[in-house]
Design a protein around this motif. Structure first.
Motif, PDB file in Angstrom:
ATOM      1  N   TYR A  53       0.824  -1.211   0.000  1.00 17.65           N
ATOM      2  CA  TYR A  53       0.000   0.000   0.000  1.00 17.65           C
ATOM      3  C   TYR A  53       0.858   1.262   0.000  1.00 17.65           C
ATOM      4  N   VAL A  54       1.969   1.222   0.707  1.00 15.84           N
ATOM      5  CA  VAL A  54       2.867   2.378   0.719  1.00 15.84           C
ATOM      6  C   VAL A  54       3.517   2.541  -0.661  1.00 15.84           C
ATOM      7  N   LEU A  55       3.891   1.431  -1.290  1.00 19.76           N
ATOM      8  CA  LEU A  55       4.467   1.517  -2.635  1.00 19.76           C
ATOM      9  C   LEU A  55       3.465   2.070  -3.647  1.00 19.76           C
ATOM     10  N   SER A  56       2.190   1.728  -3.503  1.00 18.62           N
ATOM     11  CA  SER A  56       1.172   2.312  -4.387  1.00 18.62           C
ATOM     12  C   SER A  56       1.044   3.814  -4.148  1.00 18.62           C
ATOM     13  N   ALA A  57       1.171   4.230  -2.891  1.00 18.56           N
ATOM     14  CA  ALA A  57       1.126   5.667  -2.575  1.00 18.56           C
ATOM     15  C   ALA A  57       2.340   6.388  -3.172  1.00 18.56           C
ATOM     16  N   VAL A  58       3.501   5.751  -3.097  1.00 16.90           N
ATOM     17  CA  VAL A  58       4.706   6.328  -3.705  1.00 16.90           C
ATOM     18  C   VAL A  58       4.514   6.462  -5.212  1.00 16.90           C
ATOM     19  N   ALA A  59       3.946   5.441  -5.835  1.00 18.70           N
ATOM     20  CA  ALA A  59       3.663   5.505  -7.276  1.00 18.70           C
ATOM     21  C   ALA A  59       2.754   6.691  -7.582  1.00 18.70           C
ATOM     22  N   ALA A  60       1.743   6.914  -6.756  1.00 18.68           N
ATOM     23  CA  ALA A  60       0.821   8.038  -6.970  1.00 18.68           C
ATOM     24  C   ALA A  60       1.556   9.371  -6.908  1.00 18.68           C
ATOM     25  N   VAL A  61       2.483   9.507  -5.963  1.00 18.80           N
ATOM     26  CA  VAL A  61       3.245  10.751  -5.832  1.00 18.80           C
ATOM     27  C   VAL A  61       4.137  10.956  -7.057  1.00 18.80           C
ATOM     28  N   VAL A  62       4.776   9.897  -7.518  1.00 16.75           N
ATOM     29  CA  VAL A  62       5.621   9.988  -8.716  1.00 16.75           C
ATOM     30  C   VAL A  62       4.773  10.382  -9.918  1.00 16.75           C
ATOM     31  N   TYR A  63       3.627   9.735 -10.087  1.00 17.53           N
ATOM     32  CA  TYR A  63       2.734  10.071 -11.205  1.00 17.53           C
ATOM     33  C   TYR A  63       2.276  11.532 -11.122  1.00 17.53           C
ATOM     34  N   LEU A  82      11.954  13.884 -16.953  1.00 23.12           N
ATOM     35  CA  LEU A  82      12.839  12.809 -17.409  1.00 23.12           C
ATOM     36  C   LEU A  82      13.412  12.026 -16.230  1.00 23.12           C
ATOM     37  N   VAL A  83      13.873  12.738 -15.213  1.00 30.21           N
ATOM     38  CA  VAL A  83      14.438  12.084 -14.027  1.00 30.21           C
ATOM     39  C   VAL A  83      13.367  11.252 -13.333  1.00 30.21           C
ATOM     40  N   CYS A  84      12.171  11.815 -13.195  1.00 25.40           N
ATOM     41  CA  CYS A  84      11.080  11.088 -12.522  1.00 25.40           C
ATOM     42  C   CYS A  84      10.624   9.881 -13.335  1.00 25.40           C
ATOM     43  N   CYS A  85      10.601  10.007 -14.645  1.00 25.40           N
ATOM     44  CA  CYS A  85      10.230   8.855 -15.481  1.00 25.40           C
ATOM     45  C   CYS A  85      11.262   7.747 -15.349  1.00 25.40           C
ATOM     46  N   ALA A  86      12.543   8.110 -15.281  1.00 28.23           N
ATOM     47  CA  ALA A  86      13.594   7.110 -15.086  1.00 28.23           C
ATOM     48  C   ALA A  86      13.435   6.446 -13.718  1.00 28.23           C
ATOM     49  N   ALA A  87      13.137   7.244 -12.695  1.00 28.89           N
ATOM     50  CA  ALA A  87      12.908   6.683 -11.353  1.00 28.89           C
ATOM     51  C   ALA A  87      11.670   5.794 -11.343  1.00 28.89           C
ATOM     52  N   GLU A  88      10.637   6.230 -12.062  1.00 31.46           N
ATOM     53  CA  GLU A  88       9.415   5.419 -12.161  1.00 31.46           C
ATOM     54  C   GLU A  88       9.720   4.078 -12.819  1.00 31.46           C
ATOM     55  N   LEU A  89      10.449   4.099 -13.913  1.00 33.82           N
ATOM     56  CA  LEU A  89      10.792   2.856 -14.605  1.00 33.82           C
ATOM     57  C   LEU A  89      11.616   1.947 -13.693  1.00 33.82           C
ATOM     58  N   ALA A  90      12.574   2.521 -12.983  1.00 32.40           N
ATOM     59  CA  ALA A  90      13.377   1.730 -12.040  1.00 32.40           C
ATOM     60  C   ALA A  90      12.473   1.117 -10.973  1.00 32.40           C
TER      61      ALA A  90
END
Length: 143
Positions: A53-63, A82-90
């Protein structure tokens, strides 16, 4: 003379236009989806799978940050996206691999579980597509 070139340089960084508009829309939808999912799950069943659930919340913040950067536009926002998309992909690759390697660590799915299989693999495709578009949208000499 500089004034006449300034609008074209500004237009090159208008990230919310053309294909960028679709990216803004998709990231906006994923912001709402991930945030809604994580809030409901944390409120109702936090003890069941807190990591997921915390990882889903982190994904929401990145998005949300990527959505904001795309809407804001400009060279700094493009670099931040670009940096955030790279972090998102990682994040998608790490969490996706983790959920396959140690499924017991995730009693419930995250947005990025199994590389986003629950979301038609869009979480793994979206950052790649966004990074390609952001690199192409950069003005010459800036990408």
């Amino acid at each position: 003379m500089t004034d006449s070139t300034e609008p074209s340089a500004k237009a090159a960084f208008d990230l919310g236009q053309g294909p960028g508009r679709l990216l803004v829309w998709l990231y906006g939808v994923f912001t709402v989806a991930a945030a809604s999912r994580s809030i409901v799950q944390m409120l109702l069943n936090f003890g069941k799978a807190p990591l997921a659930y915390v990882l889903s919340a982190v994904a929401a913040v990145v998005y949300a940050f990527i959505t904001y950067s795309l809407v804001r536009g400009g060279p700094a926002a493009r670099k931040a996206a670009l940096v955030c998309c790279a972090a998102e992909l990682a994040g998608v690759l790490v969490v996706g691999t983790w959920t396959l390697a140690a499924p017991s660590a995730f009693p419930d799915a995250t947005v990025w579980s199994d590389y986003g299989m629950g979301y038609l693999f869009i979480p793994v495709i979206l950052p790649v597509t966004a990074m390609i578009w952001l690199r192409r949208a950069a003005p010459p000499g800036r990408g």
